[in-house]
Design a protein around this motif. Structure first.
Motif, PDB file in Angstrom:
ATOM      1  N   SER A 257       3.551  11.279  -7.731  1.00  0.00           N
ATOM      2  CA  SER A 257       3.277  12.339  -6.828  1.00  0.00           C
ATOM      3  C   SER A 257       1.459  11.986  -5.766  1.00  0.00           C
ATOM      4  O   SER A 257       1.312  12.887  -4.638  1.00  0.00           O
ATOM      5  N   PHE A 258       1.073  11.726  -6.392  1.00  0.00           N
ATOM      6  CA  PHE A 258      -0.254  11.473  -6.150  1.00  0.00           C
ATOM      7  C   PHE A 258      -1.244  10.275  -5.234  1.00  0.00           C
ATOM      8  O   PHE A 258      -0.966   9.156  -6.863  1.00  0.00           O
ATOM      9  N   GLU A 259      -1.640  10.128  -4.704  1.00  0.00           N
ATOM     10  CA  GLU A 259      -2.102   8.467  -4.238  1.00  0.00           C
ATOM     11  C   GLU A 259      -3.331   8.670  -3.789  1.00  0.00           C
ATOM     12  O   GLU A 259      -3.912   9.443  -3.236  1.00  0.00           O
ATOM     13  N   ALA A 260      -3.902   7.821  -4.516  1.00  0.00           N
ATOM     14  CA  ALA A 260      -5.635   7.545  -4.948  1.00  0.00           C
ATOM     15  C   ALA A 260      -5.724   6.878  -2.491  1.00  0.00           C
ATOM     16  O   ALA A 260      -5.096   6.076  -2.834  1.00  0.00           O
ATOM     17  N   ALA A 261      -6.680   7.602  -2.641  1.00  0.00           N
ATOM     18  CA  ALA A 261      -6.981   7.297  -1.179  1.00  0.00           C
ATOM     19  C   ALA A 261      -8.204   6.415  -1.180  1.00  0.00           C
ATOM     20  O   ALA A 261      -8.653   5.317  -0.071  1.00  0.00           O
ATOM     21  N   THR A 262      -9.078   6.540  -2.055  1.00  0.00           N
ATOM     22  CA  THR A 262     -10.254   6.009  -2.267  1.00  0.00           C
ATOM     23  C   THR A 262     -10.232   5.189  -4.090  1.00  0.00           C
ATOM     24  O   THR A 262      -9.320   5.503  -4.536  1.00  0.00           O
ATOM     25  N   PRO A 263     -11.224   4.914  -4.784  1.00  0.00           N
ATOM     26  CA  PRO A 263     -11.142   4.123  -6.022  1.00  0.00           C
ATOM     27  C   PRO A 263     -11.668   5.365  -6.286  1.00  0.00           C
ATOM     28  O   PRO A 263     -12.425   6.493  -5.620  1.00  0.00           O
ATOM     29  N   MET A 264     -10.949   5.683  -7.395  1.00  0.00           N
ATOM     30  CA  MET A 264     -11.188   6.633  -8.931  1.00  0.00           C
ATOM     31  C   MET A 264     -11.085   6.607  -9.752  1.00  0.00           C
ATOM     32  O   MET A 264     -10.578   5.449 -10.536  1.00  0.00           O
ATOM     33  N   ARG A 265     -12.110   7.800 -10.649  1.00  0.00           N
ATOM     34  CA  ARG A 265     -11.378   7.277 -12.222  1.00  0.00           C
ATOM     35  C   ARG A 265     -10.457   8.295 -11.978  1.00  0.00           C
ATOM     36  O   ARG A 265     -10.841   9.609 -12.084  1.00  0.00           O
ATOM     37  N   VAL A 266     -10.146   7.798 -12.826  1.00  0.00           N
ATOM     38  CA  VAL A 266      -8.270   9.009 -13.001  1.00  0.00           C
ATOM     39  C   VAL A 266      -8.811   9.490 -15.381  1.00  0.00           C
ATOM     40  O   VAL A 266      -8.962   8.423 -16.038  1.00  0.00           O
ATOM     41  N   GLY A 267      -8.779  10.838 -15.866  1.00  0.00           N
ATOM     42  CA  GLY A 267      -8.684  11.419 -17.076  1.00  0.00           C
ATOM     43  C   GLY A 267      -7.416  11.575 -17.661  1.00  0.00           C
ATOM     44  O   GLY A 267      -6.682  12.759 -16.234  1.00  0.00           O
ATOM     45  N   VAL A 268      -7.813  11.436 -18.853  1.00  0.00           N
ATOM     46  CA  VAL A 268      -5.933  11.533 -19.302  1.00  0.00           C
ATOM     47  C   VAL A 268      -6.296  12.122 -20.041  1.00  0.00           C
ATOM     48  O   VAL A 268      -6.724  12.231 -21.279  1.00  0.00           O
ATOM     49  N   VAL A 269      -5.562  13.612 -19.979  1.00  0.00           N
ATOM     50  CA  VAL A 269      -5.899  14.667 -21.108  1.00  0.00           C
ATOM     51  C   VAL A 269      -4.533  14.862 -22.389  1.00  0.00           C
ATOM     52  O   VAL A 269      -3.680  15.200 -21.477  1.00  0.00           O
ATOM     53  N   ALA A 270      -4.726  15.425 -23.104  1.00  0.00           N
ATOM     54  CA  ALA A 270      -4.121  15.995 -23.753  1.00  0.00           C
ATOM     55  C   ALA A 270      -3.306  17.024 -24.446  1.00  0.00           C
ATOM     56  O   ALA A 270      -4.140  18.279 -24.689  1.00  0.00           O
ATOM     57  N   CYS A 271      -2.440  17.677 -22.778  1.00  0.00           N
ATOM     58  CA  CYS A 271      -1.930  18.692 -22.634  1.00  0.00           C
ATOM     59  C   CYS A 271      -0.716  18.509 -22.350  1.00  0.00           C
ATOM     60  O   CYS A 271      -1.433  17.755 -20.686  1.00  0.00           O
ATOM     61  N   GLY A 272      -0.110  19.242 -22.232  1.00  0.00           N
ATOM     62  CA  GLY A 272       1.568  18.631 -20.916  1.00  0.00           C
ATOM     63  C   GLY A 272       1.772  19.992 -21.279  1.00  0.00           C
ATOM     64  O   GLY A 272       1.785  20.729 -22.041  1.00  0.00           O
TER      65      GLY A 272
END
Ligand code: PLP
Length: 357
Positions: A257-272
Motif C-alpha cells: 500500500s505504500f510506494e516510495a517516490a524517492t530513495p528511502m530508508r525503512v525501519g522495521v519495528v518489532a510491534c504488530g
C-alpha cells in the motif's frame, strides 16, 4: 532472545492523574473507573497506585471487585452496568458492593431475594444515551419499588453522558435528568472524565473518571492530555529490528500500500497488531525512533510494522522505538488510526511483557 517489545506502566502518573481528577471534583467523591482490567493497565497495578488514595472505585464484575477487597481496600465499589443474577446477591452484599439497577429484571431480582442488607444501590436513569436505565415514564415506579425494600439503605441516582466530549455537550441530558429527578433529595452521580473537566455543573456527589486516570484526553479535539495536565501512564516501547534501503517505485509491506517516490530508508519495528497496535493505523501514523518523531509506512503486520528512517540517519537496528506513551500521546496515535486511546490501551495484548515504574 526475547522480542524487544514491552509496555511500562507508570504508577506515579496514574496516581497523579487521579489526584488531578479529584481536585476537579470539589466536594464530590471521585470513584476511579478501573473496569476492563483498569483500561488495559492491570487491575493489580491500579490497586497498588490508587488503593491508598481513591475515594472509591467503579468496575464491572464481581470477581474484579473481590480482588480489591482481597487487597484490603475498604472504599465503596460501584458495579457499573449491573450484570448480576440472584445467586450473586449474597456475594455483592458480602463484599459491600454498590450494584447498578437499570431495569425491571434487576428490580424483580432484588424483590425476590432475601437480602441481608444494608445495600447501597445506584439507580440508573436513561437521559439520552439510550443504552441502560429507566426513563421518565418508568423511573417513578422503579424508585418506589426500591424504596419499598427494607434492605436498601441508600439510593444514588446516576446517568451517563453520551456527548460530554464534543460541542453538543451535556445540556440536553442534564435537562432531562433534572426533569426526571430534579426535585428528589438523593445523591447523584453523573460525570465521566469529560464532564468532570468541562462541565463543573455535572459534578454532583460522585464523579466517575476513567480515561483521564490513564493519561488519555477525554476530549482530544478540544484539549490534549498535556494541556489538561495529565501524564502518560502506559508507554509501549520496542526496537528497530531491521533496516531496508529502497528505491523509488518499491513498495512496503502486505498489499504494497505504500510506494516510495524517492530513495528511502525503512525501519522495521518489532510491534504488530498481535501486540495490540491497531492494524488500521495508516501510513503516516506518528512514531518515535530514538526519541525523534517519524511516521509509519504501509500496512501493520501481525508482529511488525515499518517506519520511515530516511531523515534519521543515526537510527538503525537496536534503536529504541516508542509506539505511544512518554513523548508521544496515545491520543495522537489513536486519532491517526481512527480510534480512541481507550481502545489502544484496552487492546494491549497479553503477550507484551509489562514493567511497572
Ligand atoms: N461511567 C460509566 C457508566 C462508564 O461506562 C464509563 C466508561 O465507559 C465511565 C464512567 C468513565 O468514562 P471515561 O473513561 O470517559 O471517563
Amino acid at each position: 532472545m526475547p522480542r524487544p517489545i514491552r509496555a511500562s506502566i507508570d504508577l506515579e502518573a496514574l496516581r497523579h492523574n487521579y489526584l488531578l481528577a479529584r481536585s476537579k471534583a470539589g466536594s464530590a467523591k471521585a470513584f476511579a473507573v478501573i473496569k476492563a482490567n483498569a483500561y488495559g493497565h492491570g487491575l493489580q497495578r491500579a490497586i497498588q497506585a490508587l488503593g491508598p488514595v481513591a475515594d472509591g472505585f467503579a468496575l464491572l464484575d464481581i470477581a474484579e471487585a473481590a480482588q480489591l477487597r482481597a487487597a484490603g481496600l475498604t472504599q465503596p465499589i460501584a458495579l457499573l452496568e449491573g450484570f448480576f443474577e440472584p445467586a450473586d446477591l449474597p456475594e455483592i452484599e458480602r463484599l459491600c458492593l454498590i450494584p447498578t439497577i437499570h431495569g425491571d429484571a434487576q428490580l424483580a431480582m432484588l424483590e425476590r431475594t432475601r437480602l441481608a442488607g444494608p445495600l447501597d444501590v445506584l439507580l440508573k436513569i436513561n437521559t439520552g444515551m439510550n443504552r441502560l436505565g429507566f426513563t421518565a415514564d418508568s423511573f417513578p415506579a422503579a424508585l418506589a419499588r426500591l424504596r419499598a425494600l427494607p434492605a436498601v439503605r441508600s439510593i444514588t441516582l446516576m446517568s451517563h453522558f453520551a456527548r460530554a466530549d464534543d460541542e453538543a455537550g451535556i445540556a440536553p441530558q442534564l435537562a432531562r435528568f433534572k426533569a426526571i429527578a430534579g426535585g428528589l433529595d438523593l445523591p447523584v452521580s453523573l460525570a465521566n472524565s469529560a464532564a468532570l473537566l468541562r462541565f463543573p455543573e455535572a459534578t454532583a456527589q460522585i464523579v466517575r473518571p476513567g480515561i483521564m486516570l490513564y493519561g488519555g484526553s477525554p476530549m482530544p479535539d478540544i484539549a490534549s492530555a498535556e494541556q489538561l495536565g495529565l501524564r502518560a501512564v502506559m508507554t509501549l516501547n520496542s526496537e528497530i529490528i531491521g533496516v531496508q534501503d529502497i528505491t523509488p517505485g518499491e513498495r512496503v509491506g502486505y498489499g504494497g500500500s505504500f510506494e516510495a517516490a524517492t530513495p528511502m530508508r525503512v525501519g522495521v519495528v518489532a510491534c504488530g497488531y498481535a501486540d495490540g497496535y491497531p492494524r488500521h493505523a495508516p501510513t503516516g501514523t506518528p512514531i518515535l525512533v530514538g526519541g525523534r518523531r517519524t511516521r509509519t509506512l504501509g500496512r501493520v503486520s501481525m508482529d511488525m510494522l515499518a517506519c520511515d528512517l530516511t531523515h534519521l540517519p543515526e537510527a538503525g537496528v537496536g534503536s529504541p522505538v516508542t509506539l505511544w506513551g512518554d513523548g508521544l500521546a496515545a491520543d495522537e496515535v489513536a486519532a491517526a488510526a481512527g480510534t480512541i486511546s481507550y481502545e489502544l490501551f484496552c487492546a494491549l495484548a497479553p503477550r507484551v511483557p509489562v514493567q511497572v515504574r
